[in-house]
Design a protein around this motif. Structure first.
Motif, PDB file in Angstrom:
ATOM      1  N   LEU A 189      42.022  40.398  42.274  1.00  0.00           N
ATOM      2  CA  LEU A 189      41.334  39.258  42.879  1.00  0.00           C
ATOM      3  C   LEU A 189      40.014  39.010  42.157  1.00  0.00           C
ATOM      4  CD1 LEU A 189      40.809  37.179  45.210  1.00  0.00           C
ATOM      5  CD2 LEU A 189      39.893  39.111  46.533  1.00  0.00           C
ATOM      6  N   LEU A 190      39.722  37.743  41.887  1.00  0.00           N
ATOM      7  CA  LEU A 190      38.431  37.340  41.326  1.00  0.00           C
ATOM      8  C   LEU A 190      37.745  36.404  42.313  1.00  0.00           C
ATOM      9  CD1 LEU A 190      36.275  37.006  39.115  1.00  0.00           C
ATOM     10  CD2 LEU A 190      37.740  35.242  38.067  1.00  0.00           C
ATOM     11  N   ILE A 191      36.579  36.813  42.786  1.00  0.00           N
ATOM     12  CA  ILE A 191      35.754  35.989  43.662  1.00  0.00           C
ATOM     13  C   ILE A 191      34.644  35.375  42.824  1.00  0.00           C
ATOM     14  CG2 ILE A 191      34.094  36.023  45.576  1.00  0.00           C
ATOM     15  CD1 ILE A 191      36.865  36.330  46.625  1.00  0.00           C
ATOM     16  N   MET A 192      34.571  34.036  42.808  1.00  0.00           N
ATOM     17  CA  MET A 192      33.540  33.332  42.062  1.00  0.00           C
ATOM     18  C   MET A 192      32.579  32.715  43.076  1.00  0.00           C
ATOM     19  SD  MET A 192      35.846  31.625  39.007  1.00  0.00           S
ATOM     20  CE  MET A 192      34.415  31.360  37.934  1.00  0.00           C
ATOM     21  N   VAL A 247      35.660  46.904  44.731  1.00  0.00           N
ATOM     22  CA  VAL A 247      34.907  45.804  44.125  1.00  0.00           C
ATOM     23  C   VAL A 247      34.117  46.276  42.903  1.00  0.00           C
ATOM     24  CG1 VAL A 247      34.704  44.406  46.218  1.00  0.00           C
ATOM     25  CG2 VAL A 247      33.050  46.214  45.789  1.00  0.00           C
ATOM     26  N   LYS A 248      33.892  45.334  41.979  1.00  0.00           N
ATOM     27  CA  LYS A 248      33.090  45.584  40.793  1.00  0.00           C
ATOM     28  C   LYS A 248      32.475  44.280  40.337  1.00  0.00           C
ATOM     29  CE  LYS A 248      35.063  45.800  36.730  1.00  0.00           C
ATOM     30  NZ  LYS A 248      34.871  44.429  36.208  1.00  0.00           N
ATOM     31  N   PRO A 249      31.340  44.316  39.658  1.00  0.00           N
ATOM     32  CA  PRO A 249      30.788  43.078  39.086  1.00  0.00           C
ATOM     33  C   PRO A 249      31.703  42.573  37.981  1.00  0.00           C
ATOM     34  CG  PRO A 249      29.144  44.843  39.132  1.00  0.00           C
ATOM     35  CD  PRO A 249      30.461  45.471  39.400  1.00  0.00           C
ATOM     36  N   ALA A 250      31.881  41.263  37.918  1.00  0.00           N
ATOM     37  CA  ALA A 250      32.709  40.677  36.866  1.00  0.00           C
ATOM     38  C   ALA A 250      31.993  40.775  35.527  1.00  0.00           C
ATOM     39  CB  ALA A 250      33.022  39.225  37.197  1.00  0.00           C
ATOM     40  N   GLY A 251      32.781  40.974  34.494  1.00  0.00           N
ATOM     41  CA  GLY A 251      32.238  40.943  33.139  1.00  0.00           C
ATOM     42  C   GLY A 251      32.361  39.541  32.578  1.00  0.00           C
ATOM     43  N   ARG A 254      41.960  45.789  42.712  1.00  0.00           N
ATOM     44  CA  ARG A 254      40.811  45.478  41.861  1.00  0.00           C
ATOM     45  C   ARG A 254      40.242  44.128  42.285  1.00  0.00           C
ATOM     46  NH1 ARG A 254      39.285  42.891  37.093  1.00  0.00           N
ATOM     47  NH2 ARG A 254      37.950  44.105  35.703  1.00  0.00           N
ATOM     48  N   ILE A 255      38.973  44.092  42.648  1.00  0.00           N
ATOM     49  CA  ILE A 255      38.309  42.845  43.056  1.00  0.00           C
ATOM     50  C   ILE A 255      37.039  42.688  42.233  1.00  0.00           C
ATOM     51  CG2 ILE A 255      37.254  41.566  44.952  1.00  0.00           C
ATOM     52  CD1 ILE A 255      38.931  43.237  46.896  1.00  0.00           C
ATOM     53  N   ALA A 256      37.005  41.664  41.404  1.00  0.00           N
ATOM     54  CA  ALA A 256      35.824  41.372  40.586  1.00  0.00           C
ATOM     55  C   ALA A 256      35.029  40.256  41.240  1.00  0.00           C
ATOM     56  CB  ALA A 256      36.240  40.960  39.173  1.00  0.00           C
ATOM     57  N   ILE A 257      33.711  40.396  41.249  1.00  0.00           N
ATOM     58  CA  ILE A 257      32.825  39.398  41.850  1.00  0.00           C
ATOM     59  C   ILE A 257      31.924  38.833  40.768  1.00  0.00           C
ATOM     60  CG2 ILE A 257      31.003  38.988  43.534  1.00  0.00           C
ATOM     61  CD1 ILE A 257      32.170  41.278  45.190  1.00  0.00           C
ATOM     62  N   TRP A 258      31.982  37.499  40.626  1.00  0.00           N
ATOM     63  CA  TRP A 258      31.184  36.800  39.617  1.00  0.00           C
ATOM     64  C   TRP A 258      30.224  35.841  40.312  1.00  0.00           C
ATOM     65  CZ3 TRP A 258      30.555  31.578  38.699  1.00  0.00           C
ATOM     66  CH2 TRP A 258      29.902  31.240  37.519  1.00  0.00           C
TER      67      TRP A 258
END
Length: 318
Positions: A134-137, A182-186, A158-162
C-alpha cells in the motif's frame, strides 16, 4: 452525546462509536441504494467566502420513508497546519414520520471516517485479492483514517507513506509504527511502481501521481480533489485505468482529473465504467483481469454522511 430531545453527537462521540467496520458496511449499503435510486441527493452547492474559504451544503434522503437531512460544512485554512484546510460543520438529521429533527452530528469527524470507509469498500471490491503493498500519498487527517480502514479489507505487509513535507511523513510513520508495517516512502516513482494499492489524499493542485509509474494490476483511489480544478493524478492514469466513480453525475460535474482528460480529448463520458454501487449490486463488472489497472474516484456524497449519522442515531437509541 448530550442528553436532550435533540441528540448532539460531538467529535469525541463519533470517534468512539462510528467504528470502521460498521461504517464500511453502512457506506456500501448507501452507495448501492444511491445507484438503485432508493436514496436521493442533490449535487452539493458551494460558494466562496473569500480566498481559500468555502461553504457547502449537501442535502439528501435515505428513502421516502427513511431519515433525511443535510450536511453543512466550511472548508477553511487551518491555522495550525499552514498550507492545509479543515472541513468543519454539522449534519442535521430528521425522522420520517413527523419530520422532526432528531440529531446534530459533528461533520468533520464523520467525513474523515466515512471517506476512509468508502475507500476501503471500493478497494475491497476492485483491488486484487492478493494486494499486499500500500502507498499512502498524504499526511493529513485522511491519511490517518485511511491507515485505520484499509487494513480491514487487505492484509498489507508493506505500507509506504509519502508527503510533500518529508518531516510530516516521518511523523505519521512514527504514529503507526507499532501497529502497522509502515515506512517513509523513498523515490515516489519507484514506490508507485511497487504498490498494489495507492491512495492520493492531498490538496495538490498539480498531478503527484502519473500513469506511467503504475504496475499492471494496481488499484488507485483518487480522494483528495473534490471539485473541478486541482488534480492529483495525470490524464495518462485516467486513460490507462478502468475508471469507477461513487456517482456518475457528480463525476461528470466535479471529478477534476476526468474533466481534464475529457477536455484534452483523451476520454469521453463512457470512460466512466460504472458507479461503485452498480458493482455492489452486480449490475456492472468491477476488476476483469489481474493485470488491469483500476481507479476509483471518491467525491463524497450526502447519502454517505447521512447513512453514517443515521447509524449513530439508531445505535444510540438501541
Amino acid at each position: 452525546m448530550q442528553k436532550s430531545e435533540l441528540a448532539i453527537f460531538d467529535s469525541k462521540y463519533v470517534r468512539k462509536h462510528l467504528d470502521y467496520r460498521s461504517c464500511i458496511r453502512v457506506v456500501r449499503e448507501a452507495m448501492a441504494a444511491l445507484s438503485e435510486g432508493r436514496t436521493r441527493q442533490l449535487l452539493r452547492t458551494m460558494f466562496q467566502m473569500g480566498e481559500g474559504r468555502t461553504f457547502a451544503q449537501m442535502p439528501g434522503a435515505l428513502g421516502d420513508s427513511d431519515m433525511f437531512g443535510a450536511k453543512m460544512i466550511s472548508v477553511f485554512p487551518d491555522p495550525a497546519n499552514p498550507g492545509s484546510r479543515r472541513h468543519r460543520g454539522v449534519i442535521a438529521m430528521f425522522e420520517p414520520e413527523e419530520g422532526k429533527p432528531v440529531c446534530i452530528v459533528d461533520a468533520e469527524e464523520v467525513t474523515h471516517i466515512r471517506t476512509a470507509a468508502a475507500t476501503a469498500m471500493a478497494t475491497d471490491i476492485l483491488a486484487r485479492r492478493d494486494a499486499r503493498r500500500l502507498l499512502i500519498m498524504g499526511t493529513g487527517g485522511q491519511a490517518r483514517t485511511h491507515l485505520r480502514a484499509l487494513p480491514l479489507v487487505r492484509n498489507f505487509d508493506r505500507i509506504a507513506i509519502w508527503g510533500r513535507d518529508p518531516a510530516k511523513a516521518r511523523k505519521l510513520v512514527g504514529e503507526f509504527s507499532g501497529a502497522l508495517p509502515v515506512k517513509p516512502a523513498g523515490d515516489i516513482a519507484a514506490e508507485a511502481a511497487n504498490a498494489d494499492v495507492i491512495c492520493t489524499l492531498t490538496g495538490a493542485s498539480e498531478p503527484i501521481l502519473h500513469g506511467r509509474w503504475l504496475r499492471p494490476g494496481c488499484h488507485v483511489n483518487i480522494v483528495g480533489s473534490s471539485g473541478p480544478g486541482p488534480v492529483e493524478v495525470d490524464s495518462d492514469l485516467v486513460v490507462r485505468s478502468r475508471y469507477f466513480a461513487d456517482s456518475r453525475a457528480s463525476a461528470l460535474d466535479a471529478a477534476a482529473e476526468f474533466l481534464v482528460a475529457r477536455e484534452e480529448g483523451l476520454v469521453t463520458d463512457d470512460h466512466i465504467v460504472a458507479e461503485i454501487g452498480e458493482v455492489v449490486l452486480g449490475k456492472r463488472n468491477g476488476r476483469q483481469a489481474d493485470d488491469e489497472i483500476t481507479a476509483y474516484k471518491s467525491l463524497g456524497h450526502a447519502v454517505q454522511d447521512l447513512a453514517a449519522a443515521a447509524h449513530l442515531y439508531r445505535s444510540s437509541r438501541a
